[in-house]
Design a protein around this motif. Structure first.
Motif: not given
Length: 340
Positions: A159-160, A162-165, A168, A191-194
């Motif tokens: 999750v971290t 995906a959100k940091a990139s 995504g 999870e609102k991920l890209a």
């Protein structure tokens, strides 16, 4: 005691009416008895079991494990016929339009049995209403995995990352409309991920690219990934269903890994018939399939192939079909996907 009849034409007319009434009663009795007799004698000839995917796929594999013992139990040959194409829609449409006599059945998996309508235009059958649920046979657990070289060690890390990139993360599956694809869509939205879906023509090439770290992650059939998890080439972050797999009980669910409440319906393999299949035939088939699933050799073969055997009544399987269809529909709608 023979009733007294008046002499002459009246007596003849009464006798004629009595004979006609008796003949009518016999005809009606025979007509009513025919369906019951046909069902009681079922099956009286070979049964076609349509697998709507190519040989070697999930439906075909499970069909070939079941068929020998089921044929033995029913006392008739089970002829497996592969009618592949259009994500299973060709074979499914064939069974939906067949006579509901128990001699043309479908062994399918879901999704895509329920989801092909959400991705492909022109599907002319309803995946629930146009079929009679007979028996859920097995489930095929799916797992979120990453290459061993990945810095991602846990669900939280995934999750971290995906959100940091900025771009995504990419995830591989065996194709659009599969439970793997839908699990990725749900993961991204919840999870609102890209996340970028990379759909392959089957699980083997997807698995190869995940092992080679050409893709960030994969959501793939657990049985296919398990040897590589055990050899250290892949890392399992969790299974996507709401329960652990009996074949790999040490791998937690994604919900247990930190995604509270996350799960997708089981990827099922089951047997169905056309709508309107008579209840006695449904019950006979269900009883014989359950008998086969309790066979130790069949259980072992299913587990070796990566499936957990499941025993369910026709009513339970019908409910699963209806409920999971609504879950998949919601996932697809939230992702903004329309049929093409």
């Amino acid at each position: 005691m023979t009733p007294h009849l008046p002499p002459g034409s009246g007596r003849r007319r009464l006798l004629s009416h009595s004979l006609k009434f008796a003949a009518l009663a016999l005809a009606l009795s025979a007509a009513w008895a025919q369906p019951a007799a046909a069902q009681a004698a079922y099956p009286s000839k070979p049964i076609k079991l349509i697998a709507p995917f190519a040989a070697g796929g999930a439906a075909d594999t499970v069909a070939r494990i079941l068929a020998p013992k089921l044929s033995e139990s029913l006392g008739q040959p089970i002829i497996i016929e592969n009618r592949a194409g259009a994500s299973g829609a060709i074979g499914s449409a064939y069974v939906a339009s067949a006579a509901p006599d128990g001699y043309t059945l479908l062994i399918n998996l879901g999704p895509p049995h329920q989801t092909v309508q959400f991705f492909t235009k022109g599907i002319k059958y309803d995946p629930v209403k146009d079929f009679t649920a007979i028996s859920h046979v097995a489930t095929a657990p799916q797992a979120l995995v990453v290459p061993a070289s990945s810095p991602i060690k846990s669900v939280a890390d995934f999750v971290t990352a995906a959100k940091a990139s900025a771009k995504g993360l990419s995830y591989a599956t065996s194709g659009a409309g599969t439970s793997q694809h839908l699990a990725g869509l749900l993961l991204a939205s919840s999870e609102k991920l890209a996340l970028t879906h990379v759909g392959y023509r089957g699980g083997a090439p997807a698995l190869t690219d995940v092992i080679g770290a050409q893709i960030d992650a994969g959501i793939l059939v657990l049985s296919n990934t398990l040897p590589y998890i055990q050899s250290g080439k892949l890392r399992a972050l969790g299974v996507v269903e709401n329960h652990r797999s009996r074949s790999a009980p040490t791998i937690p669910t994604l919900a247990e890994g930190g995604l509270t409440g996350f799960s997708v319906p089981d990827t099922w393999v089951g047997v169905m018939g056309p709508a309107g299949l008579p209840a006695p035939i449904v019950q006979r088939l269900n009883a014989d399939i359950l008998k086969v699933l309790r066979n130790a050799d069949v259980k072992a073969q299913l587990q070796q192939a990566g499936y957990d055997a499941v025993e369910a009544s026709p009513e339970e399987f019908a409910k699963q079909l209806a409920d999971s269809t609504q879950v998949y529909k919601s996932i697809v709608q939230k992702a903004g996907i329309t049929p093409e």
